[in-house]
Write a protein that holds these residues in place. Structure first.
Motif, short mmCIF file in Angstrom:
data_model
loop_
_atom_site.label_atom_id
_atom_site.label_comp_id
_atom_site.label_asym_id
_atom_site.label_seq_id
_atom_site.Cartn_x
_atom_site.Cartn_y
_atom_site.Cartn_z
N UNK A 1 42.01 108.95 -29.75
CA UNK A 1 42.90 108.39 -28.77
C UNK A 1 44.19 109.18 -28.74
N UNK A 2 44.77 109.33 -27.55
CA UNK A 2 46.01 110.05 -27.44
C UNK A 2 47.19 109.12 -27.66
N UNK A 3 48.35 109.72 -27.93
CA UNK A 3 49.52 108.91 -28.17
C UNK A 3 49.98 108.18 -26.91
N UNK A 4 49.58 108.67 -25.73
CA UNK A 4 49.99 108.03 -24.47
C UNK A 4 49.15 106.80 -24.16
N UNK A 5 48.10 106.58 -24.95
CA UNK A 5 47.15 105.53 -24.60
C UNK A 5 47.76 104.13 -24.58
N UNK A 6 48.78 103.90 -25.38
CA UNK A 6 49.31 102.54 -25.51
C UNK A 6 49.98 102.05 -24.24
N UNK A 7 50.48 102.96 -23.40
CA UNK A 7 51.22 102.53 -22.22
C UNK A 7 50.59 102.98 -20.92
N UNK A 8 49.39 103.52 -20.95
CA UNK A 8 48.78 104.08 -19.76
C UNK A 8 48.24 103.00 -18.82
N UNK A 9 48.58 103.05 -17.53
CA UNK A 9 47.99 102.12 -16.56
C UNK A 9 46.47 102.27 -16.46
N UNK A 10 45.97 103.50 -16.63
CA UNK A 10 44.52 103.72 -16.58
C UNK A 10 43.84 102.99 -17.73
N UNK A 11 44.40 103.12 -18.91
CA UNK A 11 43.85 102.41 -20.08
C UNK A 11 43.88 100.91 -19.85
N UNK A 12 44.99 100.42 -19.33
CA UNK A 12 45.12 98.99 -19.07
C UNK A 12 44.08 98.51 -18.06
N UNK A 13 43.81 99.33 -17.05
CA UNK A 13 42.81 98.98 -16.04
C UNK A 13 41.41 98.91 -16.66
N UNK A 14 41.09 99.89 -17.51
CA UNK A 14 39.78 99.88 -18.18
C UNK A 14 39.64 98.63 -19.04
N UNK A 15 40.68 98.30 -19.79
CA UNK A 15 40.63 97.12 -20.67
C UNK A 15 40.50 95.83 -19.87
N UNK A 16 41.28 95.70 -18.80
CA UNK A 16 41.23 94.48 -17.99
C UNK A 16 39.86 94.31 -17.34
N UNK A 17 39.29 95.41 -16.87
CA UNK A 17 37.97 95.35 -16.24
C UNK A 17 36.91 95.03 -17.28
N UNK A 18 37.00 95.67 -18.45
CA UNK A 18 36.05 95.39 -19.51
C UNK A 18 36.13 93.94 -19.97
N UNK A 19 37.33 93.41 -20.07
CA UNK A 19 37.49 92.02 -20.50
C UNK A 19 36.82 91.07 -19.51
N UNK A 20 37.00 91.34 -18.23
CA UNK A 20 36.41 90.46 -17.21
C UNK A 20 34.88 90.54 -17.24
N UNK A 21 34.34 91.75 -17.29
CA UNK A 21 32.89 91.91 -17.22
C UNK A 21 32.22 91.47 -18.52
N UNK A 22 32.76 91.92 -19.66
CA UNK A 22 32.15 91.56 -20.94
C UNK A 22 32.39 90.10 -21.29
N UNK A 23 33.47 89.53 -20.77
CA UNK A 23 33.68 88.10 -20.94
C UNK A 23 32.60 87.28 -20.27
N UNK A 24 32.00 87.84 -19.24
CA UNK A 24 30.93 87.15 -18.52
C UNK A 24 29.54 87.48 -19.07
#
Length: 199
Positions: A1-24
């Motif tokens: 992981x890169x140091x920029x990962x903690x604040x990246x909008x792209x990373x946040x989008x991947x996580x939010x999408x994964x949470x929604x799909x994997x939550x289901x």
């Protein structure tokens, strides 16, 4: 992981999408391609932020619990309420988020807990940290409830907090099995008895 990962909008989008799909659907049933297609993110971007699906799962759980614990803190800081009233609000919010039809990623611990605990040690550890944070906050709220006179306990707050979390976690699973929210009625009644508050 890169140091920029903690604040990246792209990373946040991947996580939010994964949470929604994997939550289901669960963790194992969902491939990375499904998450990335739904997020509109190329696969190369995924590996810029996550070394593997397991690392993604760990980050997913960490992100989920960070938001969950922040919500708990907000509920337990509401002014003008006794701790018993704040606890009631917390469990009402729990019921609202644990829909057996579509939890929209809000029931990730319920959905993934049993599945990933045996699948991945880092993910199990993330679950352990997150659930410990929940029971610690519950214990502090119970202790404050005893202090303000709105809660009466027969056992130490930390023991009651663990029992309450286990009760509500198990109840959430039964709600999904039974396809009805009626098990929550029993959980509310038992919670009231444990805390010696009016239902």
């Amino acid at each position: 992981m890169t140091s920029a990962s903690a604040t990246s909008p792209v990373r946040d989008t991947i996580l939010a999408t994964g949470q929604r799909i994997m939550g289901a659907k669960g963790f194992s049933a969902v491939g990375l391609n499904e998450v990335l297609a739904a997020a509109g993110v190329p696969k190369g971007s995924f590996y810029h932020y996550f070394a593997s699906k397991e690392a993604f799962g760990e980050a997913l759980l960490e992100d989920y619990f960070t938001a969950y614990l922040a919500d708990m803190d907000r509920i337990f800081r509401q002014p003008g309420q006794t701790k018993a009233e704040q606890l009631e609000a917390y469990f009402a919010a729990w019921q609202d988020s644990q829909s057996f039809e579509d939890c929209q990623g809000k029931c990730l611990a319920v959905k993934l807990g049993a599945e990933v605990a045996d699948l991945s040690e880092p993910m199990r550890a993330a679950l352990q940290r997150g659930t410990t944070g929940i029971t610690d906050r519950l214990a502090r709220a119970l202790e404050a409830g005893v202090a303000d006179g709105s809660v009466t306990l027969q056992d130490p707050p930390d023991a009651v907090a663990r029992r309450l979390y286990q009760l509500w976690l198990g109840t959430s699973i039964m709600v999904k099995i039974a396809r009805t929210t009626r098990p929550f009625d029993d959980a509310v009644a038992l919670t009231s008895r444990l805390l010696h508050t009016a239902p």
